[in-house]
Enzyme design. Sequence first.
Site, PDB file in Angstrom:
ATOM      1  N   CYS A 152      38.748  50.375  23.302  1.00 23.17           N
ATOM      2  CA  CYS A 152      38.804  49.780  21.962  1.00 23.17           C
ATOM      3  C   CYS A 152      38.525  48.278  21.997  1.00 23.17           C
ATOM      4  O   CYS A 152      38.202  47.687  20.984  1.00 23.17           O
ATOM      5  CB  CYS A 152      40.124  50.093  21.276  1.00 23.17           C
ATOM      6  SG  CYS A 152      41.543  49.866  22.315  1.00 23.17           S
ATOM      7  N   HIS A 175      32.422  39.645  36.951  1.00 23.09           N
ATOM      8  CA  HIS A 175      32.849  40.178  35.656  1.00 23.09           C
ATOM      9  C   HIS A 175      33.642  41.466  35.832  1.00 23.09           C
ATOM     10  O   HIS A 175      34.751  41.584  35.315  1.00 23.09           O
ATOM     11  CB  HIS A 175      31.638  40.401  34.743  1.00 23.09           C
ATOM     12  CG  HIS A 175      32.004  40.978  33.403  1.00 23.09           C
ATOM     13  ND1 HIS A 175      32.584  40.214  32.426  1.00 23.09           N
ATOM     14  CD2 HIS A 175      31.901  42.235  32.915  1.00 23.09           C
ATOM     15  CE1 HIS A 175      32.821  40.981  31.373  1.00 23.09           C
ATOM     16  NE2 HIS A 175      32.416  42.214  31.642  1.00 23.09           N
TER      17      HIS A 175
END
Lengths: 273, 436
Positions: free
Chosen positions: B50, B99
């Site tokens: 989400c 990342h």
Amino acid sequence: MNVWVFNLTVALYVLATLKYLLFIILLRELLAKIAFLSVSAGFILHSVAFVLRYLEAGHTPVTNLHESLSFFAWAIIGVYLAFYWRYRIKVLGPFISTLALILMIPAMVLPKEILPLAPVLRSYWLPIHVIFAFLGNAVFALAFCTGIMYVIQEHQVKSKHIGVLSRRLPSLGVLDEINYKALTFGFPLLTVGIITGSIWAQYAWGSYWSWDPKETWSLITWCLYAALLHQRLTVGWRGRKAAIMAIIGFLAIVFTFLGVNLLLTGFHAYSNW
Amino acid sequence: MDILVIGINHKTAPVELREKLSFLGEELGRSLSRLLEFPEFAENMILSTCNRVEIYATTRDVERGIVALKNFLAEYHGVSLEEFEKSLYVHLGRTAIRHIFRVASSLDSMVVGEPQILGQIKEAHNIAAYHNASGIILNKLLHRAFHVAKRVRTETKIGDSAVSISYAAVELAKKIFGALEDKAVMLLGAGEMAELAAKHLITAGAKRVVVASRTYQRAVNLAMIFNGEAIEFDGFHEQLEGVDIVISSTGAPHYILRPEDVLGVIKARKYKPMFFIDIAVPRDIDPEVNGIENVYLYDIDDLQEVVDTNRERREREARRAEEIVEEEVLKFYHWHKSLDVVPTVVSLKEKLEEIRRRELDKALSSFSRITEKERRSLESLTSAIIKKILHDPVTVLKSSDLNMDTHVYVDAVRKLFRLEGEEGGGAKRQGGDDGD
């Protein structure tokens, strides 16, 4: 030989204390493990030193200040190791090892010669009395440490400043439980210690109780703990009050043990040291 | 073969956009298979939660890879590229490695240090592996990411302290009582935060729940959720003696609990500790209550303060975590670099040359008499053998450089010949995030 092993024991305790202090700062599990191993090894060596000294002296080595301090430290570490089995509280380690060290360092400096035993001490009651008394004292030493921890932790929770110390200390519930457990073990031990001492006094001096300073102070100490136990069971003195009482009680023990010998005179003064 | 990450997250895009670009359930597998058909990519993986949508891929041609991924996102979701291009971030090579390590370690999360993301990445990787979309590079990358996350979790205190009001309440309850197993909780009034706190307390082991609310029916409903009991609001004082933790959030305009009430209760409890959590505004419980022995009262501001301190602490720990990530990025980067053909060929040649040298020296020293000419011909003989042996593998490696499967060959060569650069060496490391 016993002195040599004794010094090695002190070295191990120093190592353990340093590791424990580092652990409490850095919170690295590995440090606590190393420290625990050092303390355990120290305890075993310490026991060996006792046996050796016993064999050399021919009597239980608790007859001068060097020996008593060392025995007290041994009992404290032993009690801690036993408690560790049940509670696994690592942060107790730095407190206990520091306390043991505080006893061991003067013991290291004090005269260590084995002198002929004073006639009054030649009795089977000597080891019995001393072992019970010191085991009781050691259990109360543990309660003293957890008492200090409780007071610190309680202050943090109460004042709503949950700081670095709070994170390192166990919960109030656990600390209070240890306080109670210590009381239930320590109090009978202390009681037996005093009773056996009194019986021995009857043999040695012909009187169960003669109000010499050591006896008087033991009684004061006993009363303190009896009061705590009573209040705890009836009105619910727990938490901070119980912790503070455990601290005061232990200070009374220390005074009975050292203060009386150094400041007052009486039957219990057997040697200059 | 370059590693490429493209995506959006809660920092770069609003939830509406994240929803539009997300890959749900079944779709995920289909999109992975679609991406596999692209000639630009050797491997790929999609992470869709989400808070973020990210595609990881390995590609030979970075420029074309980026364009292809952007277009894929737009076409697949039927959204025009302009709509989300501004929100997209693109990471390459070392930055891409950093990342994913940061994402897995929850350094890039909305609440730094919350661990759910690791499970989500593991799931995403499982799906990618199931669809054969991830290969040697992504698999290794992900395993390293899991390892980094584990290191961060154990070597820093990043996830140790509660950063929400309701968790902070549980943390404090544990500080006061230790284990919560036999503790009883009373809810006074209902509210989202109070319910949440009660829920956490039950998860932490609290046993009995008593609910009192001005509207009795509401208390009954709430009690049902917690498998607890509902009581009349007016009668809650009588029940206080039996509870250890009180969560109060009524709408009362004045204090509903005064020091004298609590004093009576605590005496009856023989001073067994009590913890009052007052999350009502205006407050329900007189702050003086905190002054009573073995009673602890925290209001909403106190809890917020605990949360703030914990957040600061997490941020401090995050800085240590970044160092761990940096260290691991470097390690992975070296391994990744070693998969290039040229350095592999060089180290392969070096290894064979070293063997030749050593064996030749051994042989030469055993001859008692040998002429310079004989020695030279032995030299050239052995060199020629090496060269002949190397010819085919090197040719294959170099031509494979144009294909997608180079790194498979390179990796195989490195392992078969135990060439340096594969840290720790050998296939053992291949499977595990189990560390150094």
